[in-house]
Design a protein around this motif. Structure first.
Motif, PDB file in Angstrom:
ATOM      1  N   ALA A 227       0.889  82.446 -20.074  1.00 12.69           N
ATOM      2  CA  ALA A 227      -0.112  82.301 -19.010  1.00 12.69           C
ATOM      3  C   ALA A 227       0.589  82.115 -17.665  1.00 12.69           C
ATOM      4  O   ALA A 227       0.163  82.664 -16.649  1.00 12.69           O
ATOM      5  CB  ALA A 227      -1.022  81.123 -19.296  1.00 12.69           C
ATOM      6  N   ASN A 228       1.682  81.346 -17.675  1.00 12.83           N
ATOM      7  CA  ASN A 228       2.451  81.181 -16.425  1.00 12.83           C
ATOM      8  C   ASN A 228       3.001  82.522 -15.948  1.00 12.83           C
ATOM      9  O   ASN A 228       2.977  82.822 -14.758  1.00 12.83           O
ATOM     10  CB  ASN A 228       3.600  80.203 -16.627  1.00 12.83           C
ATOM     11  N   ARG A 229       3.518  83.314 -16.911  1.00 13.86           N
ATOM     12  CA  ARG A 229       4.018  84.636 -16.524  1.00 13.86           C
ATOM     13  C   ARG A 229       2.871  85.491 -15.980  1.00 13.86           C
ATOM     14  O   ARG A 229       3.012  86.213 -15.018  1.00 13.86           O
ATOM     15  CB  ARG A 229       4.638  85.367 -17.726  1.00 13.86           C
TER      16      ARG A 229
ATOM     17  N   ILE B 215      -7.582  84.796  -9.035  1.00 13.47           N
ATOM     18  CA  ILE B 215      -6.435  84.603  -9.927  1.00 13.47           C
ATOM     19  C   ILE B 215      -6.202  83.118 -10.146  1.00 13.47           C
ATOM     20  O   ILE B 215      -6.098  82.645 -11.283  1.00 13.47           O
ATOM     21  CB  ILE B 215      -5.165  85.254  -9.329  1.00 13.47           C
ATOM     22  N   GLN B 216      -6.149  82.339  -9.059  1.00 13.51           N
ATOM     23  CA  GLN B 216      -5.838  80.918  -9.225  1.00 13.51           C
ATOM     24  C   GLN B 216      -6.978  80.188  -9.934  1.00 13.51           C
ATOM     25  O   GLN B 216      -6.760  79.287 -10.724  1.00 13.51           O
ATOM     26  CB  GLN B 216      -5.484  80.269  -7.885  1.00 13.51           C
ATOM     27  N   LYS B 217      -8.211  80.638  -9.681  1.00 10.42           N
ATOM     28  CA  LYS B 217      -9.358  79.951 -10.284  1.00 10.42           C
ATOM     29  C   LYS B 217      -9.304  80.083 -11.807  1.00 10.42           C
ATOM     30  O   LYS B 217      -9.422  79.104 -12.544  1.00 10.42           O
ATOM     31  CB  LYS B 217     -10.633  80.584  -9.730  1.00 10.42           C
ATOM     32  N   TYR B 218      -9.095  81.329 -12.273  1.00  9.27           N
ATOM     33  CA  TYR B 218      -9.040  81.530 -13.720  1.00  9.27           C
ATOM     34  C   TYR B 218      -7.827  80.849 -14.317  1.00  9.27           C
ATOM     35  O   TYR B 218      -7.886  80.225 -15.359  1.00  9.27           O
ATOM     36  CB  TYR B 218      -9.005  83.032 -14.042  1.00  9.27           C
ATOM     37  N   PHE B 219      -6.704  80.992 -13.634  1.00  7.28           N
ATOM     38  CA  PHE B 219      -5.470  80.451 -14.208  1.00  7.28           C
ATOM     39  C   PHE B 219      -5.536  78.936 -14.367  1.00  7.28           C
ATOM     40  O   PHE B 219      -5.113  78.395 -15.376  1.00  7.28           O
ATOM     41  CB  PHE B 219      -4.264  80.817 -13.334  1.00  7.28           C
ATOM     42  N   ARG B 220      -6.074  78.243 -13.369  1.00  7.91           N
ATOM     43  CA  ARG B 220      -6.033  76.776 -13.431  1.00  7.91           C
ATOM     44  C   ARG B 220      -6.794  76.243 -14.636  1.00  7.91           C
ATOM     45  O   ARG B 220      -6.342  75.336 -15.327  1.00  7.91           O
ATOM     46  CB  ARG B 220      -6.599  76.175 -12.151  1.00  7.91           C
TER      47      ARG B 220
END
Length: 1559
Positions: A1225-1227, A1159-1164
């Motif tokens: 994207a933040n949500r 999750i964090q990898k894609y989001f960043r």
């Protein structure tokens, strides 16, 4: 126990003697039927492929929701699922209390759950495929389920069961839900008529979904996708493969576009206006905002309330779980069997809630729901905030286009104010809207929290709450202080930027005069003030962080210690940890409340400013310009807003304006009227009712060339603007012939360019016609300039593009006016910035040939009287009124005096022409600077351009994998660079104090667990509680033992509070230290960089490092770093504690960590791209506003308002799209991390229930698990933010590797004589010079000898190396062979400071710095006043300076704008004279000044510098005809060297050729 459907502990389980329906087991079996029926029907349809019957229109079909009642159905289904979960739980728990397994208690409920899930999947597929007939299956299912449940309810009622039994309540609820779902289904049939009706209704998809450009699907997807942002998945995961671009995020849905929202806001604003009787009173913006956007805010607040209330479920469930952990569930059943209805032991709801597993599941569901509601609330407010901002921007823009010109020029409305409205005030309101629901949600949350605490702990809870409430005002105080400090920091940084900009613009002069250190110190001084302010800011920030962390500790301390001494009941673990969780919940609203209140105050101020702006004066009504009628105006009338100038037309799809672009008439019929414009008895003013123009009676003949002449400031430009309706009319009339008003082209005196390509600037919205375009470019001699630009006429120019010189800008503006196919062309002094050749060419080719051949009416304002002979009509002005009007002949006969005056002026101008036997015209110079800027760039290929942050991306574009890996890496190297700038001591302090703080925090909670679980005399807990009421001696020791935990608890809390203070201070001051060092190093590197660096690096890029990047390093990185370390450590300590309490949790941790990692990898990656898009789309929007405000008169004269509005709406929408996607994207991230957090809580709870830990430790573990949900998303968000912010450190760092000039030299300062150079003798030996080691030499093998006191001229064609020689004298370029010896010393060996401080130079462009005149003449403060006055006298400035207030200390504004160009050049001369050097170099110093000033300059040089060596680099060959020695250069070599008369005597010498060709 054997399995059987009805249980085998009773004999009559399967008997139906009393009637079939009276057997409870049979009724339950009956309830299975509908569920099984649904599964049988739907599974084949769902799985045996069902080619999606796509609708005929090409749309995003998987998002088109066809059926009515869609959202209601989803909500009902979710409720149904929840009730089924309760039913299953109730069944299972009841089952455990029976003698054998009774499957009928939970089996139907389980099947119901599966069926309900299937129904919604099935429905979703049918809906997106638009196949309504298949809905019949669902319709039948709802009916069957409704009736079977009805039977069960009826039987329950017969058996005298009531609300006390949970089973009865659940069945009743299910009946209601099935009934409602049936009603929804009937409604679909009613609307779509797909069955029972003859002709089914055909539907069209919404307009947005037909448009494939719309990619923001949040409003259109189904409820589940809405809540989890599932539709964002392709975008966010795709970002990993290739960056997100503007194309990818498409357009906004119609409802979110700025135009739609502008219409909403404007309508409610107009409504307010009509309601207020008093026309002076402004309509309330608050009310209009509420009318337009109140609905969504209320919806968001509802979500928020639900989320807050669900938030309290956490602590209560923890309390329940800990309390019932080891309670036995054996309940005496002896007397129950007799009266059990249906032979089943039905339980009450309170009994169910004592079951720990049920509580764990409830806790999980409550968390998931709470988080979903919270994110929904955030999303709705953000979307509304963005819509509001779009509407406000459109409103402000419309107003800007109607602002009266006098407002702008008289300074009532400055550009700065408008930019602030756009950039700051609208954002303030948007942010206020984001935080708005908090205003009314928080008080409720706080009150609820305090009530629950009181319920758990009694009076001692009030003490804890009191501590929190007492410290809240302190937080508010700090928050306001923070805001004020930020303001003062901003002022200082603006000041510092101004000074830095000046240094960078005048860097060449500073280096030539060796003043860089003095000016560098000026910047450092301002930076010092800014840092002091930053330190205060850091202090307050750390206080705020400290309070936020310390308040809950203090509250917990106060509460529990008081509880130990006041209450008689011992503190049990369930109450202790529930109240601990509650304190954590309470702190957030209190912390945020101060922020929200601050934003509310700011919003009030912003609305006030907006209101004032919307009420400011507007330009006159347009009707009189149409020329249909005369319209006299009352004296001094100011135009307020009139209802009849509605700028909005409701017809069709919202058009911005009711006037379209005027039709361009290709063919001009022979004009019938002979007058194009006429003014009768006109008096006009720029406001303040003092008339600027009086008694104007003029006529402009059609199809002819009219010239307006007169002295500077006599009102020529004002006359043009008055005709265009820009001035306020006091009396009189302006009359336009019918066809002309909509057909005007206008070139203003101050050139105004768009941020666009050269071609777009010239065509200005007209259709492109190649031949016409070429003619215009030739007429304005723009071709040579265009050839120099890197992309020809497709190069971006304007503020953000390439900097052009004044002349180039002006010619582009004139070209724009020529290119437009209009009847009338107004040219306001088009020759002011052009040299004589260009002026002649423009006059002949452009005005006389191009415009006159076309029979266009031309009005020309000019100072060049030699062109009067071409005029068909002349208007002479003086002091705001018309002096004469007529043809040149008329004036010759009627006003001889005026004609003679003109004649003498013309002669003078002719002499000027003679004199401009130019060596190098100003234009050539402009082109030269441009060329130098570009050709030198080729050398620096590795220049890291603004847009291309990652050099990697350029090199291996094809190799996607490297790009990706490079994009998703955090720049750890930069983090280290940043931290090392802060100093190792601070870093060590920060790390150690952070670790200590979190360890102590864990210790406190662990101690609390031990304290509350302490079990004296090994009594069971229950006994301890039973005995605590009857006091015995034994109890006293027990109480004493209970209280013995208090001192350690107090010490630990005290330590934690102290450590909170230390950590918050170290992080902030680490930030200040890093900012100090980075800026200091950056400034020194750049100031001491070689001049070549400034040629190849765009000024904007350097300034960016000092503005945006420095700001990020100063103010944004420290809080992000603090937040990141805090949330990471919190999560880690929480996971550690849970694992310690229940080691089995570690097994579940593995899949959770994997999920979290992805999750964090894609989001960043996605977040970084979207952030960049948001930033890059914001700049054009702000630029568009400021460029509109600057070019108002031009836009209005051309009548292009509608086109500019359209552009503004497009830019706003683009920026809003990026921002919306970013917040979505933040949500997306938060929903996912929150669900992960909920799963962590569930696994922790389940692990705890199964384990045999102490109840106190279980409470500890669960309380920590709850905190994880809050902090997981912060870890990722802060990581993403830090990644973006570290880019600033990277950019600054890339400049820190710049090589400095070698300031040392090989000679020691002491070896240079004090008065060197005393004679001024210059010897040049085999000099070879280049700009950079990898460029070709610009001077080759030059040899020359200049005697002391000689006057030397240097000339040659453009690019022959004349200026390079002047730079070589100062060692500014790379002298790689040969040497220059001045008075016996090789200058390359001297320290640079010494060399440059002993020579003088006057540059072609006069540079003045803001400050005082004294600072400009003598920044080192070494000269006496007399010496300065003497220098001013020589430069003929003494009287002018004397007349200024303050004399030598009079103010010089930025760039010396308050003096004319000529005066500035004379100041530079005075500056050179103050430094009594024996060598003066004049580098084309007369290129940009008028005749008079040039004469002064020449005279002064001859007299004042009689005994000094003067080297003149000539721009006019005529200026060196008297020189004692002339050096003639050609392509870098010296070709001739002799006295001027000797060279002239040689027929074929290059010098005489130059003189002849330019005569």
């Amino acid at each position: 126990m054997a399995l059987s459907f009805c249980g085998n502990d009773r004999g009559d389980a399967y008997s139906v003697e009393k009637g079939v329906l009276d057997n409870g087991c049979f009724v339950d079996a009956l309830n299975l039927v509908p569920h099984v029926f649904l599964l049988f029907i739907t599974f084949p349809i769902l799985f045996i492929g069902w080619g999606s019957q796509s609708s005929k229109v090409q749309i995003h079909h998987n998002t088109w929701l066809h059926f009515p009642g869609h959202n209601l159905r989803w909500i009902l289904t979710f409720t149904l699922l929840f009730v089924h979960v309760c039913e299953i739980a109730e069944g299972i728990v009841s089952n455990t209390r029976m003698g054998s397994y009774h499957l009928h208690l939970f089996m139907p409920a389980l099947m119901g759950f599966i069926a309900a899930t299937t129904s919604v999947v099935y429905y979703h597929n049918i809906e997106t495929a638009n196949f309504p007939k298949l809905l019949l299956a669902l319709f039948i299912y709802w009916i069957l389920a409704f009736f079977t449940k009805m039977i069960k309810l009826w039987k329950f009622a017969e058996a005298k069961m009531g609300v006390n039994e949970l089973s009865f309540c659940i069945t009743a609820l299910l009946v209601v839900l099935y009934g409602l779902l049936m009603a929804v289904e009937i409604n679909v049939i009613r609307v779509r008529k797909y069955v029972f009706f003859a002709n089914p209704q055909r539907v069209k998809p919404p307009e947005d979904l037909q448009d494939l450009g719309v990619r923001f699907l949040q409003p259109f997807v189904n409820l589940l996708s809405k809540a989890t942002y599932w539709w964002m998945n392709p975008l966010i995961i795709g970002a990993h493969k290739r960056p997100i671009e503007l194309k990818k995020i498409g357009k906004l849905p119609i409802a979110m576009r700025a135009l739609t929202n502008y219409m909403r806001l404007k309508d409610s604003y107009e409504e307010q206006r009509q309601k207020t009787e008093d026309p002076e009173k402004s309509p309330s913006i608050w009310k209009s905002m509420y009318r337009a956007f109140g609905g969504p805010i209320l919806l968001s607040s509802t979500f928020r309330y639900m989320a807050d209330l669900l938030g309290f479920a956490g602590p209560l469930c923890i309390s329940g779980i800990v309390k019932n952990l080891h309670n036995s569930t054996d309940i005496d059943r002896t007397n129950k069997t007799a009266n059990m209805p249906f032979g089943v032991d039905f339980m009450s709801s309170t009994e169910l809630l004592k079951n720990t597993s049920v509580l764990a599941v409830l806790l999980f569901l409550a968390l998931v729901l709470q988080r979903t509601f919270l994110q929904a609330s955030y999303y709705v407010t953000i979307e509304t905030g963005i819509n509001l901002r779009g509407a406000l921007l459109a409103m402000i823009y419309n107003k800007i286009l109607r602002l009266s010109t006098s407002n702008m020029s008289m300074g009532e409305m400055t550009l700065g104010q408008i930019n602030n409205l756009v950039a700051i005030e609208t954002n303030q309101l948007m942010w206020f809207l984001f935080l708005c629901p908090n205003l009314w949600a928080m008080p409720v949350q706080i009150i609820m929290g305090v009530i629950l605490l009181y319920y758990l702990l009694g009076n001692s809870a009030l003490i804890g709450a009191g501590v929190i409430l007492l410290l809240a005002p302190v937080q508010y105080l700090i928050a306001t202080k923070l805001a004020n400090t930020q303001k003062s920091t901003l002022d200082y940084s603006t000041d510092r930027l101004k000074k830095t900009t000046e240094i960078l613009k005048g860097i060449k002069l500073l280096k030539l005069y060796a003043w860089e250190n003095i000016f560098c110190d000026r910047v450092e001084e301002t930076r010092g003030k800014e840092l002091t302010s930053l330190k205060t800011f850091a202090l307050y920030t750390s206080m705020s962080i400290f309070l936020n962390a310390a308040i809950p500790i203090a509250a917990v301390l106060a509460t529990f210690v008081t509880h130990a001494y006041i209450e008689e009941v011992r503190l049990s673990p369930d109450k202790a940890f529930a109240s601990l969780a509650l304190f954590h919940i309470l702190v957030t609203p209190l912390f945020l409340l101060s922020t929200v209140v601050r934003f509310a105050v700011k919003a009030l101020v912003s609305v006030q400013k907006l209101s004032e702006f919307l009420q400011s004066d507007e330009i006159g009504d347009d009707s009189w310009r149409n020329g249909e009628m005369y319209m006299s105006l009352e004296v001094g009338k100011k135009y307020k807003y009139h209802e009849n100038t509605k700028a909005i037309n409701r017809k069709g799809r919202y058009r911005m304006d009711n006037y379209e672009q005027p039709m361009r008439r290709q063919l001009r019929p022979t004009e019938t009227e002979d007058v194009a414009v006429e003014v009768n008895d006109g008096s006009f003013t720029w406001g303040s009712n003092l008339s600027t123009l009086t008694d104007i009676n003029i006529r402009i003949p059609t199809g002819q060339l009219t010239m307006i002449v007169g002295q500077v400031g006599c009102g020529k430009s004002s006359l043009l603007l008055a005709m265009l309706g820009e001035m306020q009319t006091i009396s009189g009339k302006v009359y336009w012939s019918n066809k002309n008003r909509y057909s005007v082209a206008y070139a203003a005196q101050k050139s105004w360019l768009l941020n666009a390509t050269v071609e777009e600037n010239i065509t200005f919205g007209s259709p492109f016609n190649k031949q016409r375009y070429k003619e215009v470019i030739d007429a304005c001699s723009l071709q040579p300039d265009i050839d120099l630009l890197p992309f020809g006429d497709q190069t971006e120019i304007g503020d953000r593009g390439i900097n052009l010189s004044g002349g180039q800008r002006q010619r582009i503006c004139v070209a724009r006016a020529l290119y437009q196919n209009t009847n009338i062309v107004f040219l306001d002094d088009p020759f002011s910035a052009l040299d004589i050749h260009l002026s002649d060419h423009l006059m002949q080719e452009g005005i006389l040939k191009f415009l006159q051949d076309d029979k266009r009416t031309v009005v020309l304002v000019t100072h060049k009287l030699q062109y009067l002979i071409h005029a068909d009509w002349i208007i002479a002005m003086k002091d705001g009124s018309v002096l004469r009007e007529g043809t040149l002949k008329d004036i010759q006969t009627h006003d001889v005096e005026l004609y003679e005056h003109w004649k003498t002026l013309m002669n003078r101008q002719d002499q000027e022409l003679e004199k401009e036997t130019e060596m190098e015209s100003q234009t050539t110079l402009e082109r030269k600077t441009l060329r130098r800027a570009f050709y030198s760039r080729e050398a620096k290929n590795h220049i890291d351009d603004e847009d291309e942050e990652e050099e990697v991306e350029e090199e291996d574009d094809d190799n996607m994998s490297t790009t990706t890996s490079r994009r998703s890496k955090i720049q750890w190297k930069m983090c280290c660079r940043y931290l090392s700038s802060g100093g190792f001591l601070m870093v060590f302090l920060m790390v150690s104090s952070k670790l200590a703080k979190h360890s102590v925090m864990v210790a406190i909670d662990y101690w609390l667990a031990a304290w509350t679980s302490s079990n004296p005399h090994n009594q069971s807990l229950d006994d301890a509680f039973l005995n605590s009421t009857n006091y015995t001696q034994n109890d006293d020791t027990q109480i004493a033992q209970h209280r013995s935990y208090v001192p350690v608890f107090i010490i630990l809390c005290g330590a934690a509070i102290a450590l909170c203070l230390i950590t918050s201070l170290t992080v902030e001051f680490l930030g200040v230290a890093a900012a100090t060092n980075l800026h200091h190093n950056l400034l020194n590197k750049i100031i001491h960089a070689p001049i070549r660096f400034f040629d190849v690096t765009p000024l904007g890029q350097i300034l960016n490092r000092f503005s945006a990047d420095t700001n990020i390093i100063d103010q944004h990185i420290p809080p992000t770093l603090e937040s990141l370390t805090r949330s990471t450590l919190l999560c880690l300590s929480a996971i550690g504690v849970i694992a310690f309490v229940t080691p089995t949790f570690l097994i579940a941790l593995v899949p959770l960590s994997v999920a979290f990692y992805f999750i964090q990898k894609y989001f960043r990656v996605a977040s970084k791209d979207l952030q960049d898009l948001d930033d890059s789309t914001q700049l054009p929007l702000l630029c568009h506003f400021s460029e509109t405000a600057e070019g108002l008169t031009t836009i209005r004269a051309f009548r292009h308002e509608a086109r500019f509005k359209q552009r503004m709406l497009e830019l706003t929408d683009t920026n809003n799209t990026a921002y919306l996607f970013l917040s979505a994207a933040n949500r997306w991230l938060e929903v996912r991390t929150d669900y992960l957090g909920a799963v962590i809580v569930l696994t922790a709870a389940v692990a705890a229930i199964w384990s045999t830990s102490q109840s106190g430790l279980v409470g500890l573990g669960l309380t920590y698990a709850l905190t994880v949900t809050n902090y997981l998303n912060w870890v990722v968000r802060n990581l993403a933010d830090l990644e973006v912010q570290m880019a600033a450190v990277k950019k600054v760092n890339s400049f820190l590797s710049t090589e400095s000039e070698n300031y040392e030299g090989s000679m020691d300062f002491s070896q240079v004589p004090e008065d060197w150079p005393q004679h001024g003798e210059i010897k040049i030996h085999d000099l070879c010079v280049r700009y950079d080691s990898n460029l070709k030499p610009v001077l080759k093998q030059v040899n020359a000898h200049i005697n002391p006191g000689q006057k030397v001229g240097i000339c040659g064609r453009t690019g022959s190396g004349k200026s390079s020689l002047s730079l070589a004298f100062f060692n500014m370029v790379d002298v790689f062979e040969g040497k220059i010896v001045i008075d016996g010393i090789d200058i390359c060996k001297l320290p640079l400071q010494t060399l440059r401080s002993r020579l003088s130079i006057i540059l072609q462009d006069p540079v003045l710095f803001s400050g005082s005149i004294r600072l400009n003449l003598d920044p080192e403060r070494t000269c006496t006043d007399d010496r300065l006055w003497e220098a001013l006298e020589i430069a003929q400035l003494k009287n002018m300076v004397k007349s200024l207030p303050g004399g030598l200390d009079a103010v010089v504004t930025e760039g010396g704008e308050n003096f004319s160009v000529g005066q500035r050049q004379l100041f530079c001369l005075a500056r050179a004279f103050v430094r009594k050097s024996s060598i003066l170099i004049m580098d084309e110093a007369t290129a940009s000044i008028d005749m008079a000033t040039e004469n002064i300059l020449q005279k002064v040089v001859m007299t004042a510098f009689a005994d000094r060596t003067v080297v003149t680099i000539a721009h006019l060959v005529s200026s060196i005809l008297e020189a004692e020695q002339v050096l003639v250069f050609s392509s870098g070599t010296l070709v001739e060297s002799d006295s001027a008369p000797n060279l002239l005597a040689q027929e074929n010498s290059l010098f005489s050729i130059l003189v002849r060709t330019h005569k």
